[in-house]
Design an enzyme around this catalytic site. Structure first.
Site, short mmCIF file in Angstrom:
data_model
loop_
_atom_site.label_atom_id
_atom_site.label_comp_id
_atom_site.label_asym_id
_atom_site.label_seq_id
_atom_site.Cartn_x
_atom_site.Cartn_y
_atom_site.Cartn_z
N HIS A 1 0.84 -1.21 0.00
CA HIS A 1 0.00 0.00 0.00
C HIS A 1 0.87 1.26 0.00
CE1 HIS A 1 -3.16 -2.69 2.13
NE2 HIS A 1 -3.56 -2.50 0.90
N LYS B 1 -16.98 -5.71 4.94
CA LYS B 1 -16.50 -7.07 5.21
C LYS B 1 -15.92 -7.12 6.62
CE LYS B 1 -12.48 -6.32 2.22
NZ LYS B 1 -11.63 -6.86 1.16
N SER C 1 -2.97 -7.92 2.50
CA SER C 1 -3.33 -7.82 3.92
C SER C 1 -3.72 -9.18 4.46
CB SER C 1 -4.47 -6.82 4.11
OG SER C 1 -4.04 -5.52 3.78
O1 PNS Z 1 -8.76 -2.79 -0.12
P1 PNS Z 1 -10.05 -3.27 -0.67
O2 PNS Z 1 -10.72 -4.18 0.31
O3 PNS Z 1 -9.90 -3.87 -2.03
O4 PNS Z 1 -10.99 -1.96 -0.83
C1 PNS Z 1 -12.28 -2.08 -1.37
C2 PNS Z 1 -13.03 -0.74 -1.21
C3 PNS Z 1 -13.09 -0.34 0.24
C4 PNS Z 1 -12.32 0.32 -2.01
C5 PNS Z 1 -14.45 -0.96 -1.79
O5 PNS Z 1 -15.04 -2.05 -1.17
C6 PNS Z 1 -15.33 0.26 -1.61
O6 PNS Z 1 -15.23 1.19 -2.38
N1 PNS Z 1 -16.20 0.24 -0.57
C7 PNS Z 1 -17.10 1.32 -0.28
C8 PNS Z 1 -18.53 0.94 -0.63
C9 PNS Z 1 -18.80 1.17 -2.10
O7 PNS Z 1 -18.71 2.27 -2.61
N2 PNS Z 1 -19.13 0.06 -2.79
C10 PNS Z 1 -19.42 0.13 -4.21
C11 PNS Z 1 -18.15 0.20 -5.03
S1 PNS Z 1 -17.83 -1.28 -5.84
#
Ligand code: PNS
Length: 164
Positions: free
Chosen positions: A19, A42, A132
């Site tokens: 990251h 999650k 992670s």
């Molecule tokens: O590090 P990650 O787990 O790949 O991050 C994923 C993240 C947090 C960027 C994604 O799940 C997200 O944008 N979550 C916020 C909720 C949202 O907007 N969901 C719709 C987008 S697909």
């Protein structure tokens, strides 16, 4: 030219050296970066506020830290992009699986927010295997964390798994 402000969202459970690599390289391409730590969605090992604090600690001392900040967020990513007026979302792509996931997320986010842009960067090859999930597994089993995470994160994980 207007300010280029990248939003770097993720779960960061925990923030890794992978990251950090994406953040530093993204920072070189824009004026400032906001790291946005997602709350829900999650099950996580670490609470959101601890993930925010660990990400803040991981940035200490990097070049351009004064152009970075770390926030927590809940809800939709597109709402944070709009609220902060971010010009693009920064994401790291390590693999084919990541690429497909990022393409799907970008397409959905573009439906929700026309004009939504993603800047996707490939990690340095020697960091591409860090996730992670693997970091949590190594920590659980008491393995060496120094190559995978910054010292503050390693310390927090060792506290979390004292007998690991
Ligand atoms: O590090 P990650 O787990 O790949 O991050 C994923 C993240 C947090 C960027 C994604 O799940 C997200 O944008 N979550 C916020 C909720 C949202 O907007 N969901 C719709 C987008 S697909």
């Amino acid at each position: 030219m207007s300010e280029r402000h990248f939003l770097y969202p993720g779960t960061f459970d925990p923030f890794t050296r992978g990251h950090l690599d994406i953040l530093e390289r993204g920072l070189a391409l824009c004026d400032r970066v906001t790291v946005a730590v997602a709350a829900g969605g999650k099950a996580t090992l670490l609470e959101r506020d601890e993930r925010v604090e660990l990400a803040r600690g991981a940035l200490t001392g990097i070049a351009g830290v004064d152009r970075c900040r770390v926030i927590g967020f809940e809800g939709l990513l597109v709402d944070v992009v709009r609220d902060l007026g971010a010009t693009a979302v920064l994401r790291g792509v390590r693999s084919q699986a990541d690429l497909e996931h990022e393409q799907a997320m970008a397409a959905l986010n573009r439906v929700l927010c026309p004009g939504f842009e993603v800047v996707a960067l490939f990690p340095r090859p020697e960091l591409a295997m860090i996730s992670s999930t693997l970091v949590r597994d190594v920590a659980r089993c008491g393995g060496a964390l120094e190559a995978l995470v910054t010292p503050g994160v390693a310390e927090a994980l060792r506290r979390r798994f004292p007998g690991g």
